[in-house]
Design a protein around this motif. Structure first.
Motif, PDB file in Angstrom:
ATOM      1  N   TYR A  45      -8.226   2.258   3.575  1.00 23.85           N
ATOM      2  CA  TYR A  45      -8.566   0.843   3.707  1.00 23.85           C
ATOM      3  C   TYR A  45      -7.557   0.119   4.588  1.00 23.85           C
ATOM      4  O   TYR A  45      -6.398   0.544   4.741  1.00 23.85           O
ATOM      5  CB  TYR A  45      -8.570   0.160   2.325  1.00 23.85           C
ATOM      6  N   ASP A  46      -7.991  -0.999   5.151  1.00 21.34           N
ATOM      7  CA  ASP A  46      -7.091  -1.999   5.710  1.00 21.34           C
ATOM      8  C   ASP A  46      -6.882  -3.055   4.621  1.00 21.34           C
ATOM      9  O   ASP A  46      -7.854  -3.518   4.009  1.00 21.34           O
ATOM     10  CB  ASP A  46      -7.696  -2.643   6.958  1.00 21.34           C
ATOM     11  N   PHE A  47      -5.634  -3.428   4.401  1.00 15.56           N
ATOM     12  CA  PHE A  47      -5.309  -4.333   3.299  1.00 15.56           C
ATOM     13  C   PHE A  47      -4.811  -5.671   3.834  1.00 15.56           C
ATOM     14  O   PHE A  47      -4.108  -5.729   4.847  1.00 15.56           O
ATOM     15  CB  PHE A  47      -4.196  -3.735   2.416  1.00 15.56           C
ATOM     16  N   HIS A  48      -5.154  -6.733   3.148  1.00 13.56           N
ATOM     17  CA  HIS A  48      -4.559  -8.037   3.429  1.00 13.56           C
ATOM     18  C   HIS A  48      -4.719  -8.930   2.203  1.00 13.56           C
ATOM     19  O   HIS A  48      -5.619  -8.750   1.388  1.00 13.56           O
ATOM     20  CB  HIS A  48      -5.174  -8.705   4.672  1.00 13.56           C
ATOM     21  N   GLN A  83     -10.025   3.406  -7.820  1.00 13.42           N
ATOM     22  CA  GLN A  83      -9.173   2.984  -6.707  1.00 13.42           C
ATOM     23  C   GLN A  83      -8.823   1.505  -6.822  1.00 13.42           C
ATOM     24  O   GLN A  83      -7.672   1.106  -6.635  1.00 13.42           O
ATOM     25  CB  GLN A  83      -9.884   3.264  -5.381  1.00 13.42           C
ATOM     26  N   GLN A 115       0.811  -1.224   0.000  1.00 13.96           N
ATOM     27  CA  GLN A 115       0.000   0.000   0.000  1.00 13.96           C
ATOM     28  C   GLN A 115       0.843   1.273   0.000  1.00 13.96           C
ATOM     29  O   GLN A 115       0.355   2.362  -0.309  1.00 13.96           O
ATOM     30  CB  GLN A 115      -0.984   0.027   1.178  1.00 13.96           C
ATOM     31  N   ILE A 169      -9.712  -5.609   0.663  1.00 16.45           N
ATOM     32  CA  ILE A 169      -9.623  -4.251   1.223  1.00 16.45           C
ATOM     33  C   ILE A 169     -10.865  -3.983   2.066  1.00 16.45           C
ATOM     34  O   ILE A 169     -11.981  -4.193   1.631  1.00 16.45           O
ATOM     35  CB  ILE A 169      -9.461  -3.188   0.107  1.00 16.45           C
ATOM     36  N   LYS A 170     -10.638  -3.540   3.292  1.00 10.66           N
ATOM     37  CA  LYS A 170     -11.744  -3.253   4.207  1.00 10.66           C
ATOM     38  C   LYS A 170     -11.812  -1.747   4.430  1.00 10.66           C
ATOM     39  O   LYS A 170     -10.852  -1.144   4.950  1.00 10.66           O
ATOM     40  CB  LYS A 170     -11.549  -3.972   5.538  1.00 10.66           C
ATOM     41  N   ILE A 193      -6.559  -9.666  -3.259  1.00 13.71           N
ATOM     42  CA  ILE A 193      -6.280  -8.577  -2.322  1.00 13.71           C
ATOM     43  C   ILE A 193      -7.609  -8.143  -1.717  1.00 13.71           C
ATOM     44  O   ILE A 193      -8.520  -7.718  -2.445  1.00 13.71           O
ATOM     45  CB  ILE A 193      -5.614  -7.384  -3.032  1.00 13.71           C
ATOM     46  N   LEU A 239     -13.758  -6.297  -1.975  1.00 10.36           N
ATOM     47  CA  LEU A 239     -14.189  -5.458  -0.865  1.00 10.36           C
ATOM     48  C   LEU A 239     -14.654  -6.350   0.282  1.00 10.36           C
ATOM     49  O   LEU A 239     -15.543  -7.188   0.107  1.00 10.36           O
ATOM     50  CB  LEU A 239     -15.327  -4.539  -1.312  1.00 10.36           C
ATOM     51  N   ILE A 275      -5.093  -0.391  -7.191  1.00 13.45           N
ATOM     52  CA  ILE A 275      -4.632  -1.452  -6.288  1.00 13.45           C
ATOM     53  C   ILE A 275      -4.298  -2.709  -7.080  1.00 13.45           C
ATOM     54  O   ILE A 275      -3.254  -3.336  -6.883  1.00 13.45           O
ATOM     55  CB  ILE A 275      -5.711  -1.758  -5.225  1.00 13.45           C
ATOM     56  N   VAL A 285      -9.234  -7.725  -6.684  1.00 13.53           N
ATOM     57  CA  VAL A 285      -9.431  -6.948  -5.458  1.00 13.53           C
ATOM     58  C   VAL A 285     -10.854  -7.179  -4.966  1.00 13.53           C
ATOM     59  O   VAL A 285     -11.813  -7.023  -5.726  1.00 13.53           O
ATOM     60  CB  VAL A 285      -9.183  -5.446  -5.703  1.00 13.53           C
TER      61      VAL A 285
END
Length: 311
Positions: A29-32, A59, A18, A44-45, A42, A73, A63, A71
């Motif tokens: 976002y929080d990514f993991h 966006q 990120q 994303i929260k 990926i 959500l 990413i 990606v």
């Protein structure tokens, strides 16, 4: 965090790229990383409210470009309208109850989840509903609808799900063919579904008579007077599908009622369910729902009474 996705094992991993993203995305976002089956994605929260759809798509593209991976959500919950928008725009999401993973050709739903909530039909669902009524068939095959309505199989499937969600229809299968059926007669079905149906008129204005085309049919009080005892209005009203007309040609000014007509732009083709030079009866009734003139209301009741006199 989801330990499994409706029976599919889910493994979470760190994702630390990120720092290569613009700050407004990295901080939003929080990514993991998440491995669903064998597919790396990926997740994303959102930390705050979601962005608008166009901004969200941009966006996600930024990413995705970093890792060439889908990606997703990761959401606590999702409204029906946002879910519909995400599905129509191929935006993957997961919640505790549902997951939409177009890159895996999957729409997964918790078996314990209640049926979707419906506020209003989409216009594709509304047209499928009208086609069911006009077909006169108790059991209606979606394959028949695909030959009449200008929709993809996926759109028809979504439309049929909306019909089911009202509780007014049941869906079964005859071999590989999906069949929808209602236990109600046509008149009762239409009345029960009224709250889900929308006025098809998208916009309206005036044009000159020399600009009339063969794609335009009588609508409004003009069409109503053709089919009931209502006196015809002095200004003639026509309708056309909004995709078939350049709305910039409409004018708000009525200069000469002898040379001009009122033109309604509809969200679907007003000729779709009519073999005459007027819009179909049920769509016509819906188009006049906001007209509270007692004469018009009485004529609409007469119109529907005639259409459903045999149930």
């Amino acid at each position: 965090m989801h330990e499994n996705l409706f029976g599919f094992p889910v493994k979470y991993e760190a994702w630390n790229k990120q720092g290569s993203l613009p700050l407004y995305i990295a901080n939003g976002y929080d990514f993991h990383g998440i491995v669903i089956g064998k597919k790396f994605c990926i997740a994303i929260k959102p930390r705050d409210d979601l962005s608008t759809l166009p901004a969200l798509r941009k966006q996600i593209a930024k990413i995705q470009a970093l890792d060439n991976a889908p990606v997703i959500l990761d959401l606590d919950s999702i409204s029906f309208h946002r879910k519909k928008s995400f599905i129509e725009n191929n935006i993957p999401f997961i919640t505790q109850k549902q997951a939409f993973l177009p890159f895996m050709c999957s729409m997964l739903t918790n078996e314990n989840e209640g049926i979707m909530e419906i506020d209003k039909f989409t216009f594709s669902a509304q047209q499928l509903f009208l086609l069911y009524i006009y077909s006169g068939k108790k059991r209606f095959y979606l394959s028949d609808a695909s030959r009449i309505l200008p929709f993809t199989p996926m759109t028809l499937t979504r439309a049929s799900r909306q019909l089911e969600a009202t509780g007014l229809f049941n869906a079964t299968k005859d071999g590989v063919n999906k069949v929808i059926e209602s236990k109600f007669g046509r008149a009762e079905l239409f009345e029960k579904a009224r709250k889900f149906l929308s006025n098809p008129v998208y916009n309206w204005g005036y044009i000159y008579k020399e600009d009339l085309t063969s794609e335009m049919v009588f609508a409004g009080e003009t069409a109503l007077s053709e089919k009931t005892m209502l006196n015809p209005p002095s200004l003639i009203t026509f309708a056309i599908w909004k995709k078939s007309f350049d709305s910039s040609k409409l004018t708000d000014d009525l200069v000469d009622s002898e040379r001009q007509v009122k033109l309604e732009l509809w969200s679907y083709d007003p000729r779709m369910f009519s073999n005459e030079n007027t819009a179909d009866v049920l769509s016509l009734a819906l188009s006049l729902e906001d007209n509270h003139d007692e004469r018009v209301e009485g004529a609409v009741k007469e119109l529907l009474g005639g259409r459903f006199k045999n149930g």
